[in-house]
Motif scaffolding. Structure first.
Motif, PDB file in Angstrom:
ATOM      1  N   LEU A 126      37.765  57.281  46.747  1.00 23.30           N
ATOM      2  CA  LEU A 126      38.979  56.610  46.289  1.00 23.30           C
ATOM      3  C   LEU A 126      40.008  57.691  46.003  1.00 23.30           C
ATOM      4  O   LEU A 126      39.770  58.590  45.203  1.00 23.30           O
ATOM      5  CB  LEU A 126      38.700  55.802  45.022  1.00 23.30           C
ATOM      6  CG  LEU A 126      39.897  55.249  44.267  1.00 23.30           C
ATOM      7  CD1 LEU A 126      40.618  54.217  45.116  1.00 23.30           C
ATOM      8  CD2 LEU A 126      39.463  54.656  42.950  1.00 23.30           C
ATOM      9  N   SER A 127      41.140  57.616  46.677  1.00 21.45           N
ATOM     10  CA  SER A 127      42.206  58.592  46.496  1.00 21.45           C
ATOM     11  C   SER A 127      43.465  57.852  46.062  1.00 21.45           C
ATOM     12  O   SER A 127      43.880  56.888  46.698  1.00 21.45           O
ATOM     13  CB  SER A 127      42.456  59.340  47.803  1.00 21.45           C
ATOM     14  OG  SER A 127      43.536  60.219  47.656  1.00 21.45           O
ATOM     15  N   ILE A 128      44.060  58.313  44.969  1.00 22.92           N
ATOM     16  CA  ILE A 128      45.286  57.713  44.448  1.00 22.92           C
ATOM     17  C   ILE A 128      46.309  58.828  44.295  1.00 22.92           C
ATOM     18  O   ILE A 128      46.077  59.784  43.569  1.00 22.92           O
ATOM     19  CB  ILE A 128      45.048  57.021  43.096  1.00 22.92           C
ATOM     20  CG1 ILE A 128      43.922  56.008  43.201  1.00 22.92           C
ATOM     21  CG2 ILE A 128      46.314  56.357  42.608  1.00 22.92           C
ATOM     22  CD1 ILE A 128      43.461  55.466  41.882  1.00 22.92           C
ATOM     23  N   GLN A 129      47.426  58.699  45.010  1.00 21.47           N
ATOM     24  CA  GLN A 129      48.480  59.711  44.967  1.00 21.47           C
ATOM     25  C   GLN A 129      49.778  59.069  44.489  1.00 21.47           C
ATOM     26  O   GLN A 129      50.086  57.949  44.860  1.00 21.47           O
ATOM     27  CB  GLN A 129      48.690  60.319  46.358  1.00 21.47           C
ATOM     28  CG  GLN A 129      47.469  61.013  46.914  1.00 21.47           C
ATOM     29  CD  GLN A 129      47.047  62.211  46.096  1.00 21.47           C
ATOM     30  OE1 GLN A 129      47.883  62.939  45.580  1.00 21.47           O
ATOM     31  NE2 GLN A 129      45.748  62.393  45.955  1.00 21.47           N
ATOM     32  N   SER A 130      50.520  59.813  43.702  1.00 20.01           N
ATOM     33  CA  SER A 130      51.793  59.330  43.193  1.00 20.01           C
ATOM     34  C   SER A 130      52.895  59.625  44.205  1.00 20.01           C
ATOM     35  O   SER A 130      52.911  60.681  44.825  1.00 20.01           O
ATOM     36  CB  SER A 130      52.107  60.014  41.866  1.00 20.01           C
ATOM     37  OG  SER A 130      53.305  59.539  41.334  1.00 20.01           O
ATOM     38  N   GLN A 131      53.818  58.674  44.365  1.00 18.39           N
ATOM     39  CA  GLN A 131      54.963  58.874  45.242  1.00 18.39           C
ATOM     40  C   GLN A 131      56.177  59.266  44.414  1.00 18.39           C
ATOM     41  O   GLN A 131      56.185  59.139  43.194  1.00 18.39           O
ATOM     42  CB  GLN A 131      55.266  57.598  46.029  1.00 18.39           C
ATOM     43  CG  GLN A 131      54.295  57.319  47.125  1.00 18.39           C
ATOM     44  CD  GLN A 131      54.747  56.133  47.970  1.00 18.39           C
ATOM     45  OE1 GLN A 131      55.534  55.314  47.527  1.00 18.39           O
ATOM     46  NE2 GLN A 131      54.219  56.052  49.170  1.00 18.39           N
ATOM     47  N   HIS A 132      57.211  59.700  45.091  1.00 21.93           N
ATOM     48  CA  HIS A 132      58.406  60.168  44.398  1.00 21.93           C
ATOM     49  C   HIS A 132      59.159  59.046  43.700  1.00 21.93           C
ATOM     50  O   HIS A 132      59.830  59.264  42.708  1.00 21.93           O
ATOM     51  CB  HIS A 132      59.349  60.864  45.387  1.00 21.93           C
ATOM     52  CG  HIS A 132      58.734  62.060  46.021  1.00 21.93           C
ATOM     53  ND1 HIS A 132      58.499  63.219  45.335  1.00 21.93           N
ATOM     54  CD2 HIS A 132      58.269  62.265  47.281  1.00 21.93           C
ATOM     55  CE1 HIS A 132      57.950  64.100  46.133  1.00 21.93           C
ATOM     56  NE2 HIS A 132      57.788  63.553  47.334  1.00 21.93           N
TER      57      HIS A 132
END
Length: 61
Positions: free
Chosen positions: A43-49
């Motif tokens: 599970l990968s969770i990345q924040s966007q700008h």
């Protein structure tokens, strides 16, 4: 085991899974990203700008 007990256990497991997901989303939002390996899935969770989150499930190597 009766059906009532099984239903209660399923609700507890679902609530636990939902709690872990919400905690991961919160940490990812605060730190900018997180990834966890759950068995053979990652599970990968990345924040966007623009205050958004990208959640992806990928098969772990």
């Amino acid at each position: 085991m009766t059906k009532g007990t099984l239903l209660l256990n399923n609700r507890l497991l679902g609530a636990l899974a939902l709690t872990v997901l919400v905690a991961a989303l919160t940490v990812a939002h605060l730190q900018g990203g997180i990834s966890m390996e759950l068995g053979e899935m990652m599970l990968s969770i990345q924040s966007q700008h623009e205050d958004g989150l990208v959640v992806s499930f990928v098969r772990a190597p």
